[in-house]
Design a protein around this motif. Structure first.
Motif, short mmCIF file in Angstrom:
data_model
loop_
_atom_site.label_atom_id
_atom_site.label_comp_id
_atom_site.label_asym_id
_atom_site.label_seq_id
_atom_site.Cartn_x
_atom_site.Cartn_y
_atom_site.Cartn_z
N LYS A 323 0.83 -1.21 0.00
CA LYS A 323 0.00 0.00 0.00
C LYS A 323 0.87 1.25 0.00
CE LYS A 323 -4.13 -1.91 2.21
NZ LYS A 323 -5.00 -1.92 3.42
N ALA A 324 1.95 1.23 0.76
CA ALA A 324 2.86 2.37 0.80
C ALA A 324 3.41 2.66 -0.59
CB ALA A 324 4.00 2.10 1.78
N ILE A 325 3.82 1.61 -1.29
CA ILE A 325 4.34 1.78 -2.65
C ILE A 325 3.27 2.41 -3.54
CG2 ILE A 325 5.17 0.56 -4.70
CD1 ILE A 325 6.30 -1.57 -2.67
N GLU A 326 2.03 1.93 -3.44
CA GLU A 326 0.95 2.45 -4.27
C GLU A 326 0.69 3.92 -4.00
OE1 GLU A 326 -2.40 -0.03 -3.53
OE2 GLU A 326 -1.49 -1.82 -4.43
N TYR A 327 0.67 4.31 -2.73
CA TYR A 327 0.42 5.71 -2.39
C TYR A 327 1.53 6.61 -2.93
CZ TYR A 327 -3.41 4.36 0.73
OH TYR A 327 -4.59 3.86 1.24
N HIS A 328 2.77 6.18 -2.79
CA HIS A 328 3.87 6.99 -3.30
C HIS A 328 3.88 7.02 -4.82
CE1 HIS A 328 5.52 8.01 0.54
NE2 HIS A 328 5.74 6.76 0.89
N GLN A 329 3.43 5.95 -5.45
CA GLN A 329 3.31 5.94 -6.90
C GLN A 329 2.29 6.96 -7.38
OE1 GLN A 329 2.48 1.77 -7.66
NE2 GLN A 329 4.49 1.46 -8.58
N MET A 330 1.25 7.19 -6.60
CA MET A 330 0.22 8.16 -6.97
C MET A 330 0.81 9.56 -7.08
SD MET A 330 -2.89 6.67 -4.62
CE MET A 330 -4.14 7.83 -5.12
N MET A 331 1.87 9.82 -6.32
CA MET A 331 2.57 11.10 -6.39
C MET A 331 3.81 11.03 -7.27
SD MET A 331 0.83 13.24 -4.49
CE MET A 331 1.94 14.59 -4.10
N GLY A 332 4.15 9.81 -7.73
CA GLY A 332 5.37 9.64 -8.50
C GLY A 332 6.62 9.89 -7.67
N TYR A 333 6.50 9.70 -6.35
CA TYR A 333 7.56 10.09 -5.42
C TYR A 333 8.59 8.97 -5.28
CZ TYR A 333 9.56 12.18 -1.18
OH TYR A 333 10.40 12.75 -0.26
N PRO A 334 9.79 9.14 -5.86
CA PRO A 334 10.76 8.04 -5.87
C PRO A 334 11.33 7.70 -4.51
CG PRO A 334 11.73 10.02 -6.79
CD PRO A 334 10.28 10.32 -6.58
N ILE A 335 11.49 8.68 -3.62
CA ILE A 335 12.10 8.42 -2.32
C ILE A 335 11.22 7.48 -1.50
CG2 ILE A 335 12.86 9.47 -0.15
CD1 ILE A 335 13.55 12.00 -1.77
N GLY A 336 9.93 7.79 -1.43
CA GLY A 336 9.01 6.93 -0.68
C GLY A 336 8.88 5.55 -1.29
N GLN A 337 8.83 5.48 -2.63
CA GLN A 337 8.75 4.17 -3.30
C GLN A 337 9.99 3.34 -2.99
OE1 GLN A 337 7.25 4.12 -7.50
NE2 GLN A 337 7.21 6.34 -7.23
N ASN A 338 11.16 3.98 -3.04
CA ASN A 338 12.41 3.28 -2.78
C ASN A 338 12.43 2.67 -1.39
OD1 ASN A 338 15.25 4.12 -1.25
ND2 ASN A 338 15.58 2.89 -3.09
N GLN A 339 12.05 3.46 -0.40
CA GLN A 339 12.10 2.98 0.98
C GLN A 339 11.13 1.83 1.21
OE1 GLN A 339 11.43 6.73 2.96
NE2 GLN A 339 13.59 7.29 2.94
#
Length: 394
Positions: A323-339
């Motif tokens: 879910k965390a990956i999906e939420y960060h993908q919605m913003m295209g945010y690479p830092i959050g997706q990476n973590q």
């Protein structure tokens, strides 16, 4: 018997054909140069440069780059396709830039770090007894510059927000609302700067000054709480968060409630109150969802995953990381997706799912490589190497 075409007829037909060819060519040319619609994704507003005139009596001295940026962000209405990175997110992202980039923003690097599809760069000047805000909309394919004039900075920010909102969300009819930034406080801006420089004691003193003068300033309270958490001052932190959450409830500030509760959950984790931490995070997610704060939802889900894994609920942890990956993908945010991807990959290692772990860590590495996120790239590479070693010795 039909008459043979005259020379005038030939000339007429030839002219028509030439005009048709010119028209087709012009249409094709215009079609090619017509800018493509901006793909949906996050929008980042840079701090607004305040160009002080020679006579400082001509400018409203309460304004600073962060406060002006904060007002502009809060007054923009771009629609669901273009979620806005919030003020504190922008400050955290730009703090990753080199000092030279802060002086002259490298737009491509900012896009790479933030994942934003649009960056808004602006400056306010005092010209001919009025304020002029010049702004540039930077996308990957082009940059468009415009300007707005008004009698004061507040008006010029509101007019700019309305103009940009109309460009990206023409159907919106919501009037620009008045918004008082918490960042007008000079000690608060100084505290943010000192905190970024690692001077937590200096930042703490400035924040206490801000809260003493303005106990309703939730940002100052949360930043103070974050410093108290880092210094493991749990009794002080408990008092700070209790007062701040009560004030956020009074203000009905869902975004701050979410972020304050994440901080409270972190304090519970540090004091081994694990179940309380999970309960608080669930409430925080509800707060963040109400204002569509996807980044905060992403971080709350990631932290929930970490807690669940710590207490052996690996399936729940896996769901939270996804879910965390999906939420960060919605913003295209690479830092959050990476973590979140790294956390998920390490969870798969614990369960001996090495091929899946390797796929995840490769995806994570590709996400941050060459983006100027050296610390994340190095950390991710170490996890990748560890997974490779385990695969070789299984």
């Amino acid at each position: 018997m039909p008459q043979a075409p005259t020379s005038h007829t030939y000339k007429y037909l030839t002219g028509v054909v030439i005009l048709l060819l010119i028209g087709i060519g012009a249409y094709a040319y215009l079609s090619n140069i017509k800018p493509k619609p901006l793909a949906s994704g996050a929008v980042l507003v840079l701090p607004v440069k305040i160009v002080t005139p020679k006579s400082t009596t001509d400018v409203d001295t309460q304004w600073n780059a962060y406060a002006a940026m904060d007002v502009l962000i809060q007054q923009l209405t771009l629609g669901v396709s273009y979620p806005l990175l919030q003020t504190e997110d922008v400050i955290n992202i730009t703090s990753r830039l080199a000092q030279t980039d802060n002086l002259t923003p490298n737009i491509n690097k900012i896009m790479a770090i933030s994942g934003a599809v649009l960056v808004i760069e602006s400056s306010v000047s005092f010209i001919n007894n009025q304020y002029q805000l010049s702004y540039t909309l930077h996308s990957q394919s082009q940059s468009d510059t415009s300007s707005v004039n008004a009698a004061n900075i507040n008006q010029v920010l509101s007019s700019t927000a309305a103009a940009i909102s109309q460009t990206f969300n023409p159907k919106h009819n919501k009037p620009v609302t008045d918004y008082q930034s918490r960042l007008h406080s000079s000690p608060l801006v100084q505290a943010i700067t000192l905190s970024q420089q690692g001077d937590l004691l200096g930042a703490e003193q400035h924040l206490l000054t801000v809260i003493g003068h303005s106990p309703t300033n939730l940002l100052a309270s949360r930043l103070l709480g974050n410093i108290q958490l880092q210094q493991r001052q749990f009794e002080r932190l408990s008092l700070t968060l209790t007062n701040a959450i009560d004030e956020a409830l009074r203000q009905n500030d869902q975004r701050e409630l979410a972020r304050l509760r994440i901080l409270l959950a972190q304090s519970y984790i540090e004091t081994d109150n694990i179940e309380q931490a999970l309960g608080v995070l669930n409430i925080a997610k509800g707060n963040a969802a109400k204002v569509k704060d996807w980044l905060t939802l992403g971080y709350a889900s990631q932290l929930s995953g970490v807690i669940n894994q710590r207490i052996g609920r690996n399936n729940d942890a896996r769901d939270q990381f996804k879910k965390a990956i999906e939420y960060h993908q919605m913003m295209g945010y690479p830092i959050g997706q990476n973590q979140a991807l790294n956390d998920l990959a390490e969870l798969e290692v614990v369960e001996f799912n090495y091929p899946q772990a390797y796929r995840l860590i490769n995806r994570s590495y590709e996400l941050v490589a060459h983006r100027g996120l050296d610390d994340l790239e190095n950390t991710t590479f170490k996890i990748m190497s560890n997974i490779e070693n385990k695969m070789q010795h299984r």
